[in-house]
Design an enzyme around this catalytic site. Structure first.
Site, mmCIF file in Angstrom:
data_model
loop_
_atom_site.group_PDB
_atom_site.id
_atom_site.type_symbol
_atom_site.label_atom_id
_atom_site.label_comp_id
_atom_site.label_asym_id
_atom_site.label_seq_id
_atom_site.Cartn_x
_atom_site.Cartn_y
_atom_site.Cartn_z
ATOM 1 N N GLN A 67 -14.925 -9.079 -4.782
ATOM 2 C CA GLN A 67 -14.695 -8.357 -3.529
ATOM 3 C C GLN A 67 -16.021 -7.876 -2.943
ATOM 4 O O GLN A 67 -16.894 -7.404 -3.677
ATOM 5 C CB GLN A 67 -13.795 -7.144 -3.777
ATOM 6 C CG GLN A 67 -13.406 -6.448 -2.484
ATOM 7 C CD GLN A 67 -12.745 -5.099 -2.692
ATOM 8 O OE1 GLN A 67 -13.329 -4.201 -3.280
ATOM 9 N NE2 GLN A 67 -11.519 -4.968 -2.213
ATOM 10 N N CYS A 97 -11.685 0.915 1.569
ATOM 11 C CA CYS A 97 -12.242 2.019 0.782
ATOM 12 C C CYS A 97 -12.383 3.284 1.642
ATOM 13 O O CYS A 97 -13.020 3.255 2.692
ATOM 14 C CB CYS A 97 -13.586 1.625 0.190
ATOM 15 S SG CYS A 97 -14.292 2.942 -0.816
ATOM 16 N N LYS A 136 -8.481 -6.858 2.166
ATOM 17 C CA LYS A 136 -7.697 -5.710 1.676
ATOM 18 C C LYS A 136 -7.918 -4.572 2.663
ATOM 19 O O LYS A 136 -9.063 -4.213 2.947
ATOM 20 C CB LYS A 136 -8.173 -5.330 0.278
ATOM 21 C CG LYS A 136 -7.375 -4.221 -0.377
ATOM 22 C CD LYS A 136 -7.658 -4.202 -1.878
ATOM 23 C CE LYS A 136 -6.938 -3.064 -2.579
ATOM 24 N NZ LYS A 136 -7.622 -1.778 -2.384
ATOM 25 N N HIS A 165 -2.621 -1.716 1.950
ATOM 26 C CA HIS A 165 -2.363 -0.451 1.255
ATOM 27 C C HIS A 165 -1.973 0.534 2.356
ATOM 28 O O HIS A 165 -2.837 0.984 3.130
ATOM 29 C CB HIS A 165 -3.615 0.017 0.505
ATOM 30 C CG HIS A 165 -3.434 1.363 -0.116
ATOM 31 N ND1 HIS A 165 -2.421 1.631 -0.999
ATOM 32 C CD2 HIS A 165 -4.106 2.524 0.031
ATOM 33 C CE1 HIS A 165 -2.483 2.894 -1.357
ATOM 34 N NE2 HIS A 165 -3.494 3.465 -0.744
ATOM 35 N N GLY A 221 -2.742 -0.875 -9.016
ATOM 36 C CA GLY A 221 -3.996 -0.311 -9.505
ATOM 37 C C GLY A 221 -3.749 0.730 -10.589
ATOM 38 O O GLY A 221 -3.659 0.422 -11.781
ATOM 39 N N ARG A 222 -3.579 1.987 -10.143
ATOM 40 C CA ARG A 222 -3.457 3.086 -11.098
ATOM 41 C C ARG A 222 -2.279 2.899 -12.045
ATOM 42 O O ARG A 222 -2.376 3.245 -13.231
ATOM 43 C CB ARG A 222 -3.340 4.409 -10.335
ATOM 44 C CG ARG A 222 -4.613 4.749 -9.583
ATOM 45 C CD ARG A 222 -4.389 5.822 -8.548
ATOM 46 N NE ARG A 222 -3.474 5.384 -7.494
ATOM 47 C CZ ARG A 222 -3.022 6.138 -6.515
ATOM 48 N NH1 ARG A 222 -3.412 7.389 -6.449
ATOM 49 N NH2 ARG A 222 -2.211 5.650 -5.604
HETATM 50 C C1 FMN Z 1 -10.976 5.010 -9.117
HETATM 51 C C2 FMN Z 1 -10.612 4.024 -8.036
HETATM 52 C C3 FMN Z 1 -11.495 3.013 -7.685
HETATM 53 C C4 FMN Z 1 -11.165 2.097 -6.677
HETATM 54 N N1 FMN Z 1 -12.045 1.082 -6.366
HETATM 55 C C5 FMN Z 1 -11.700 0.170 -5.413
HETATM 56 C C6 FMN Z 1 -12.544 -0.954 -5.109
HETATM 57 O O1 FMN Z 1 -13.611 -1.174 -5.690
HETATM 58 N N2 FMN Z 1 -12.122 -1.806 -4.122
HETATM 59 C C7 FMN Z 1 -10.930 -1.631 -3.454
HETATM 60 O O2 FMN Z 1 -10.590 -2.430 -2.576
HETATM 61 N N3 FMN Z 1 -10.112 -0.606 -3.755
HETATM 62 C C8 FMN Z 1 -10.457 0.274 -4.717
HETATM 63 N N4 FMN Z 1 -9.583 1.277 -5.034
HETATM 64 C C9 FMN Z 1 -8.236 1.293 -4.413
HETATM 65 C C10 FMN Z 1 -7.238 0.496 -5.271
HETATM 66 O O3 FMN Z 1 -7.587 -0.872 -5.304
HETATM 67 C C11 FMN Z 1 -5.811 0.612 -4.696
HETATM 68 O O4 FMN Z 1 -5.805 0.134 -3.377
HETATM 69 C C12 FMN Z 1 -5.309 2.055 -4.699
HETATM 70 O O5 FMN Z 1 -5.554 2.672 -5.951
HETATM 71 C C13 FMN Z 1 -3.824 2.110 -4.364
HETATM 72 O O6 FMN Z 1 -3.087 1.318 -5.272
HETATM 73 P P1 FMN Z 1 -2.302 1.979 -6.537
HETATM 74 O O7 FMN Z 1 -1.403 3.041 -5.974
HETATM 75 O O8 FMN Z 1 -1.543 0.829 -7.157
HETATM 76 O O9 FMN Z 1 -3.342 2.556 -7.429
HETATM 77 C C14 FMN Z 1 -9.907 2.203 -6.015
HETATM 78 C C15 FMN Z 1 -9.031 3.232 -6.375
HETATM 79 C C16 FMN Z 1 -9.345 4.129 -7.368
HETATM 80 C C17 FMN Z 1 -8.358 5.209 -7.717
#
Ligand code: FMN
EC number: 1.3.1.-
Length: 314
Positions: A67, A97, A136, A165, A221-222
């Protein structure tokens, strides 16, 4: 339905990708692992340490999608060429982001502030790069209603997949993903769409699949850090066993110790994982507090051993 592992800076690095596949694959593998963002260097000299994350030899197994976080379309296109040279096909653009340090530079979801600049960025990327490019995104900066104009721009380009998202930049990770706004935006999307946001259980994955069978994927993600067997469960496999979790966490800890050349640095990386994973153990509140404070590797190891004596929530 494809299940994707979300890019998460500080969590879903190459050590994690390997440990995840070793302990929960193949049934629990993500169909694709999106790597945390890298920024193309302005001087066009690749940074060895950053590129090591994406070395094909360090990433065997399920496909990894690099990415990019960029606002200069030509620079991003150059970097896409470099990644293609390493053998990667799809490259993902980060337009989501919400971190203040990123958006202040007009990157990530900061790109959604100005549709004209966004259009110019994508025009430069697609004019100068070849091969599949996915995006994204969030819904906007202030309110979900901004998405119609943003989507209008995305629809002008051959984006191979759009991961949405459904939060806005200002929200950071507060509140809930706006699934109603996501549903409302779907009919207008001319490209395959992946949903991302707040999925934490196999039942929720199945609900989304039933609600939106036209999706090309669901990204987690989380929820996947909190339950690394989530995709296996969604495919009717077993939930994570205590022994699997122990092996997985030990592999992460040793992998990070080796990667950083210091168990102390590994401890702070492991705290990031434990923040989500601690909920697998009942009555862990006191140990969670202790874990947050540990600095020395031996302290970390003692507290983790204590956590593993607690009742386990499969
Ligand atoms: C600690 C952390 C780091 C993240 N780093 C990135 C990243 O490098 N690139 C990105 O597109 N999204 C990043 N995100 C967003 C996640 O990819 C995702 O969109 C977001 O956590 C929502 O999805 P979830 O509810 O399944 O966690 C990050 C989120 C968290 C919490």
């Amino acid at each position: 339905m494809n299940y994707y592992a979300a890019p998460m800076e500080g969590l879903t690095d190459r050590v994690w990708r390997q440990a995840h596949q070793k302990w929960f694959g193949p049934a629990g593998n993500a169909d694709r692992y999106y790597a945390p963002f890298i920024s193309p260097p302005e001087n066009r000299v690749l940074i060895k340490k950053k590129m090591a994350e994406l070395a094909p030899a360090a990433n065997p197994g399920a496909p990894v999608i690099p990415q990019l976080l960029a606002k200069d379309g030509e620079l991003a296109a150059w970097m896409i060429g470099e990644l293609r040279g390493l053998g990667y096909t799809e490259v993902n653009l980060n337009l989501g982001c919400p971190s203040g340090t990123v958006t202040a530079k007009g990157k990530g979801s900061g790109m959604l502030r100005d549709p004209v600049k966004l259009d110019a960025f994508l025009a430069a990327v697609f004019a100068n790069a070849e091969g599949p490019i996915s995006v994204k995104t969030r819904l906007g900066v202030e309110k979900p209603e901004e998405f119609a104009a943003i989507l209008d721009i995305y629809n002008r380009y051959p984006i191979c997949e759009l991961t949405i998202h459904p939060r806005v930049m200002r929200q950071l990770y507060r509140g809930q993903a706006d699934r109603a706004a996501f549903a409302a935006s779907l009919p207008g999307c001319r490209m395959p769409v992946c949903y991302n946001g707040d999925v934490t259980t196999a039942a929720d994955l199945h609900t989304l699949e039933a609600q939106y069978p036209q999706l090309s994927g669901i990204m987690v993600g989380r929820g996947l850090i909190a339950d690394p067997a989530l995709f296996r469960e969604a495919r009717d496999g077993a939930p994570a066993a205590r022994e699997e979790l122990r092996g997985y966490l030990d592999d992460l800890y040793h992998g990070y110790s080796e990667l950083f050349g210091s168990a102390g640095c590994a401890v702070s990386r492991m705290k990031g994982h434990w923040f989500y994973l601690i909920h697998k153990f009942e009555g862990a509140e006191k140990l969670e507090k202790q874990l947050r404070k540990v600095r020395e590797p031996w302290e970390y190891e003692v507290v983790v051993n204590q956590i593993f004596t607690l009742p386990f929530r499969p």
